[in-house]
Design a protein around this motif. Structure first.
Motif, PDB file in Angstrom:
ATOM      1  N   LEU A   1       2.859  11.687  -6.459  1.00  0.00           N
ATOM      2  CA  LEU A   1       3.882  12.608  -6.960  1.00  0.00           C
ATOM      3  C   LEU A   1       4.841  11.917  -7.914  1.00  0.00           C
ATOM      4  N   SER A   2       4.995  10.615  -7.760  1.00  0.00           N
ATOM      5  CA  SER A   2       5.852   9.835  -8.648  1.00  0.00           C
ATOM      6  C   SER A   2       5.016   8.705  -9.243  1.00  0.00           C
ATOM      7  N   LYS A   3       4.920   8.656 -10.542  1.00  0.00           N
ATOM      8  CA  LYS A   3       4.046   7.684 -11.187  1.00  0.00           C
ATOM      9  C   LYS A   3       4.661   6.292 -11.246  1.00  0.00           C
ATOM     10  N   LYS A   4       5.968   6.209 -11.445  1.00  0.00           N
ATOM     11  CA  LYS A   4       6.646   4.924 -11.635  1.00  0.00           C
ATOM     12  C   LYS A   4       7.083   4.322 -10.307  1.00  0.00           C
ATOM     13  N   ARG A   5       6.860   3.029 -10.142  1.00  0.00           N
ATOM     14  CA  ARG A   5       7.394   2.292  -8.996  1.00  0.00           C
ATOM     15  C   ARG A   5       8.741   1.676  -9.336  1.00  0.00           C
ATOM     16  N   TYR A   6       8.868   1.142 -10.535  1.00  0.00           N
ATOM     17  CA  TYR A   6      10.113   0.552 -11.023  1.00  0.00           C
ATOM     18  C   TYR A   6       9.989   0.419 -12.526  1.00  0.00           C
ATOM     19  N   ASP A   7      11.078   0.044 -13.171  1.00  0.00           N
ATOM     20  CA  ASP A   7      11.089  -0.107 -14.623  1.00  0.00           C
ATOM     21  C   ASP A   7      10.603  -1.506 -14.975  1.00  0.00           C
ATOM     22  N   GLY A   8       9.369  -1.599 -15.413  1.00  0.00           N
ATOM     23  CA  GLY A   8       8.791  -2.903 -15.727  1.00  0.00           C
ATOM     24  C   GLY A   8       9.414  -3.561 -16.934  1.00  0.00           C
TER      25      GLY A   8
ATOM     26  N   SER B   1       0.830  -1.206   0.000  1.00  0.00           N
ATOM     27  CA  SER B   1       0.000   0.000   0.000  1.00  0.00           C
ATOM     28  C   SER B   1       0.865   1.257   0.000  1.00  0.00           C
ATOM     29  N   LEU B   2       1.968   1.227   0.730  1.00  0.00           N
ATOM     30  CA  LEU B   2       2.868   2.376   0.740  1.00  0.00           C
ATOM     31  C   LEU B   2       3.464   2.634  -0.640  1.00  0.00           C
ATOM     32  N   THR B   3       3.847   1.569  -1.340  1.00  0.00           N
ATOM     33  CA  THR B   3       4.431   1.751  -2.671  1.00  0.00           C
ATOM     34  C   THR B   3       3.409   2.307  -3.662  1.00  0.00           C
ATOM     35  N   ARG B   4       2.145   2.052  -3.427  1.00  0.00           N
ATOM     36  CA  ARG B   4       1.112   2.591  -4.318  1.00  0.00           C
ATOM     37  C   ARG B   4       0.864   4.072  -4.077  1.00  0.00           C
ATOM     38  N   GLY B   5       1.255   4.574  -2.889  1.00  0.00           N
ATOM     39  CA  GLY B   5       1.034   5.980  -2.576  1.00  0.00           C
ATOM     40  C   GLY B   5      -0.050   6.209  -1.551  1.00  0.00           C
ATOM     41  N   GLN B   6      -0.407   5.189  -0.779  1.00  0.00           N
ATOM     42  CA  GLN B   6      -1.424   5.326   0.247  1.00  0.00           C
ATOM     43  C   GLN B   6      -0.793   5.681   1.594  1.00  0.00           C
ATOM     44  N   VAL B   7      -1.619   6.144   2.520  1.00  0.00           N
ATOM     45  CA  VAL B   7      -1.180   6.535   3.857  1.00  0.00           C
ATOM     46  C   VAL B   7      -1.548   5.420   4.829  1.00  0.00           C
ATOM     47  N   VAL B   8      -0.645   5.128   5.771  1.00  0.00           N
ATOM     48  CA  VAL B   8      -0.854   4.068   6.751  1.00  0.00           C
ATOM     49  C   VAL B   8      -0.810   4.682   8.148  1.00  0.00           C
ATOM     50  N   VAL B   9      -1.756   4.266   9.007  1.00  0.00           N
ATOM     51  CA  VAL B   9      -1.843   4.783  10.371  1.00  0.00           C
ATOM     52  C   VAL B   9      -1.693   3.621  11.352  1.00  0.00           C
ATOM     53  N   PHE B  10      -0.767   3.758  12.300  1.00  0.00           N
ATOM     54  CA  PHE B  10      -0.551   2.774  13.359  1.00  0.00           C
ATOM     55  C   PHE B  10      -0.968   3.371  14.696  1.00  0.00           C
ATOM     56  N   SER B  11      -1.423   2.500  15.579  1.00  0.00           N
ATOM     57  CA  SER B  11      -1.815   2.930  16.916  1.00  0.00           C
ATOM     58  C   SER B  11      -1.168   2.026  17.947  1.00  0.00           C
ATOM     59  N   SER B  12      -0.680   2.623  19.017  1.00  0.00           N
ATOM     60  CA  SER B  12      -0.088   1.839  20.098  1.00  0.00           C
ATOM     61  C   SER B  12      -1.159   0.970  20.752  1.00  0.00           C
ATOM     62  N   GLY B  13      -0.829  -0.299  20.983  1.00  0.00           N
ATOM     63  CA  GLY B  13      -1.776  -1.229  21.587  1.00  0.00           C
ATOM     64  C   GLY B  13      -2.650  -1.954  20.597  1.00  0.00           C
ATOM     65  N   SER B  14      -2.419  -1.764  19.292  1.00  0.00           N
ATOM     66  CA  SER B  14      -3.238  -2.427  18.274  1.00  0.00           C
ATOM     67  C   SER B  14      -2.335  -3.067  17.226  1.00  0.00           C
ATOM     68  N   PRO B  15      -2.613  -4.312  16.839  1.00  0.00           N
ATOM     69  CA  PRO B  15      -1.804  -4.968  15.796  1.00  0.00           C
ATOM     70  C   PRO B  15      -2.276  -4.665  14.380  1.00  0.00           C
TER      71      PRO B  15
ATOM     72  N   LEU C   1       2.829  -3.874 -13.457  1.00  0.00           N
ATOM     73  CA  LEU C   1       2.495  -3.224 -12.189  1.00  0.00           C
ATOM     74  C   LEU C   1       3.467  -2.095 -11.854  1.00  0.00           C
ATOM     75  N   ASP C   2       4.224  -1.643 -12.853  1.00  0.00           N
ATOM     76  CA  ASP C   2       5.246  -0.634 -12.575  1.00  0.00           C
ATOM     77  C   ASP C   2       4.666   0.756 -12.362  1.00  0.00           C
ATOM     78  N   ASP C   3       3.467   1.013 -12.863  1.00  0.00           N
ATOM     79  CA  ASP C   3       2.837   2.319 -12.686  1.00  0.00           C
ATOM     80  C   ASP C   3       1.921   2.313 -11.468  1.00  0.00           C
ATOM     81  N   ARG C   4       1.960   3.408 -10.724  1.00  0.00           N
ATOM     82  CA  ARG C   4       1.043   3.566  -9.594  1.00  0.00           C
ATOM     83  C   ARG C   4      -0.335   3.975 -10.112  1.00  0.00           C
ATOM     84  N   PRO C   5      -1.410   3.668  -9.366  1.00  0.00           N
ATOM     85  CA  PRO C   5      -2.752   4.049  -9.821  1.00  0.00           C
ATOM     86  C   PRO C   5      -2.869   5.555 -10.010  1.00  0.00           C
TER      87      PRO C   5
END
Length: 514
Positions: A490-497, A251-265, A480-484
């Motif tokens: 800000l960056s469209k490419k993940r890697y050179d497919g 999810s991070l490589t696609r450009g999404q945001v991840v939220v963690f909370s203390s006390g939760s897996p 799958l080299d392009d992000r959605p």
């Protein structure tokens, strides 16, 4: 697979494979200070002060304090030469470097960076990384199990979760911002994203909603889900919830945001679309043709789970003419002695299945499995023999319950279980027309939903044909080299497919000669 998306391949004697940076040492440290888990502080005594920098989520705190900080503070004579550290500190891996690329890389791997003066580009890299944290038997992915792929999941300790992230993503692009939420609990919450990849609008939206959220005790990250999501009056989850490390990294490589909370897996991922809830990380560990087939079966199972029993009610109640002649006889014979209308018959079995499912979930694992198997067989056989339901309906209800388990995300599985009941009532009152009306209401509701301001049904609404590749089917890795595009990264490419499929002619000839 996901680890290859973040780290470049390193080989001995190949300087071209090492990550390069245009920043100097001071700029690297200032950049790292954006992350809340990066510490930059002064140690020593009297007039002998030195600067140390490190990621607290990557180092062994006990080793740092006992073998390094304590030794430095006990030293009376000032340290004027970094080479003296090798005799002073009882740690084997100590290297002196002025190369910004090496300094950046090793800090990200869990090394401590020691400087005598702030503006000195030269420093000592001391290995105090925590190589064992997080890898234990208790952090298996119990609720998102997969046959193929890593079984590493998150735990209730936030620092361990951040360590797992830093260990896999050896890049200065990963930024972790820490917040405090909860008037009584003062719970640590971390917002993770990839700099120069994730759209700043999503980061600002998540941060603002977390800061504005007023609550006393944050028991689990699910409470933060309610604070972040756009709509609360919907049965559909608008943010992904996952305990899997590989899903979060993807999810991070696609450009999404991840939220963690203390006390939760569990980590919260957004923005999400409806189709994200039917994608499993296991799809990317098997050949793309097999992965596409499995994904199509999974999506078909969702439709079957929602509409199978409502269609039975509608057809048996209003539309007998739709039943083939060869099937009409067995259905009539199975319902000959059933005293209830089809809707009561269906509701009885559906509620029984839900009771068995809830009882099995609340009991210990071994007892719960036994109850689910034995209870289902005994109750199903008894209801048919008592003429409380037909055996044809018993088969359909069992298949719908089985199909609902194919959904990888548990929250969406709960939504599918709930949706069956309004469709059953629509079918009981209006037949096929009622099911059509229910589908229109559901579609209209889905069109209104958003996730962090992003449309929930994208790429179908708004229409994004370039993003169809990773929805119903799982494309090959070089596709799958392009992000959605709908994430507006800000960056469209993940890697050179294209280059990932090429082989060196020289190496290929060597293989052929062998």
């Amino acid at each position: 697979m996901f680890k290859n998306f973040f780290s470049s391949k390193r080989t001995k004697g190949s300087s071209e494979q090492k990550p390069k940076t245009d920043k100097n040492t001071l700029e690297i440290i200032e950049h790292f200070r954006q992350s809340s888990d990066f510490l930059y502080m002064s140690i020593g005594q009297k007039d002998n002060h030195y600067l140390v920098s490190y990621f607290k989520s990557l180092v062994n705190i006990e080793s740092l304090q006992r073998q390094f900080i304590l030794k430095v503070q006990e030293t009376i004579a000032p340290i004027t030469d970094l080479e003296d550290l090798k005799d002073l500190i009882p740690i084997e891996d100590i290297s002196i470097s002025t190369d910004p690329s090496e300094i950046q890389e090793k800090i990200l791997q869990g090394y401590l960076f020691f400087q005598i003066r702030k503006k000195d580009p030269k420093g000592a890299l001391i290995k105090v990384q925590n190589s064992d944290a997080g890898y234990r038997k208790e952090n298996d992915t119990d609720n998102e199990f997969s046959v193929i792929g890593p079984k590493v999941g998150f735990v209730e300790d936030l620092d361990i979760n951040l360590y797992l992230m830093r260990k896999e993503v050896v890049s200065d692009k990963l930024v972790l911002k820490e917040l405090t939420v909860g008037s009584l609990s003062q719970t640590r919450v971390v917002v993770a994203y990839l700099e120069d990849v994730t759209n700043p609008t999503y980061i600002e939206t998540v941060t603002q909603r977390l800061n504005d959220f007023e609550f006393d005790i944050i028991f689990d990250s699910s409470i933060l889900d309610h604070a972040i999501n756009d709509y609360s009056r919907t049965p559909f989850p608008t943010l992904l919830t996952s305990e899997r490390l590989d899903r979060v990294l993807y999810s991070l490589t696609r450009g999404q945001v991840v939220v963690f909370s203390s006390g939760s897996p569990y980590a919260i991922i957004g923005p999400a679309t409806l189709f994200d809830f039917f994608i499993s990380p296991e799809d990317y560990y098997i050949p793309w043709i097999v992965g596409s087939f499995v994904r199509i079966i999974r999506i078909f199972g969702v439709f079957f789970s929602i509409f199978a029993t409502p269609l039975y009610v509608a057809v048996v109640t209003y539309h007998y003419e739709m039943i083939p002649k060869d099937l009409l006889g067995p259905i009539i014979f199975s319902r000959t002695n059933v005293p209830f209308p089809p809707v009561v018959e269906v509701l009885f079995l559906e509620i029984t299945i839900e009771l068995l499912r809830e009882a099995g979930a609340r009991l210990p694992s071994k007892v719960g499995q036994t109850l689910g198997i034995v209870g289902g067989i005994v109750i199903g056989q008894a209801t048919v023999e008592a003429s409380l339901t037909s055996n044809v309906l018993l088969i359909i209800v069992s298949l719908t319950a089985l199909a609902s388990f194919t959904t990888p995300i548990f929250k969406m599985s709960n939504t599918i279980r709930l949706l069956r009941f309004p469709f059953i009532f629509f079918a009981a009152f209006f037949g096929i027309v009622g099911i059509t009306m229910g589908m229109m209401f559901m579609l209209a509701h889905l069109l209104r939903l958003k996730s962090l301001g992003n449309p929930y049904l994208v790429p179908f609404y708004p229409f994004r044909p370039t993003d169809y590749g990773d929805t119903f089917i799982r494309p090959a890795l070089n596709k799958l080299d392009d992000r959605p595009s709908f994430l507006r990264t800000l960056s469209k490419k993940r890697y050179d497919g294209n280059s990932s499929k090429k082989k060196s002619p020289k190496k290929q000839n060597e293989l052929d000669n062998e």
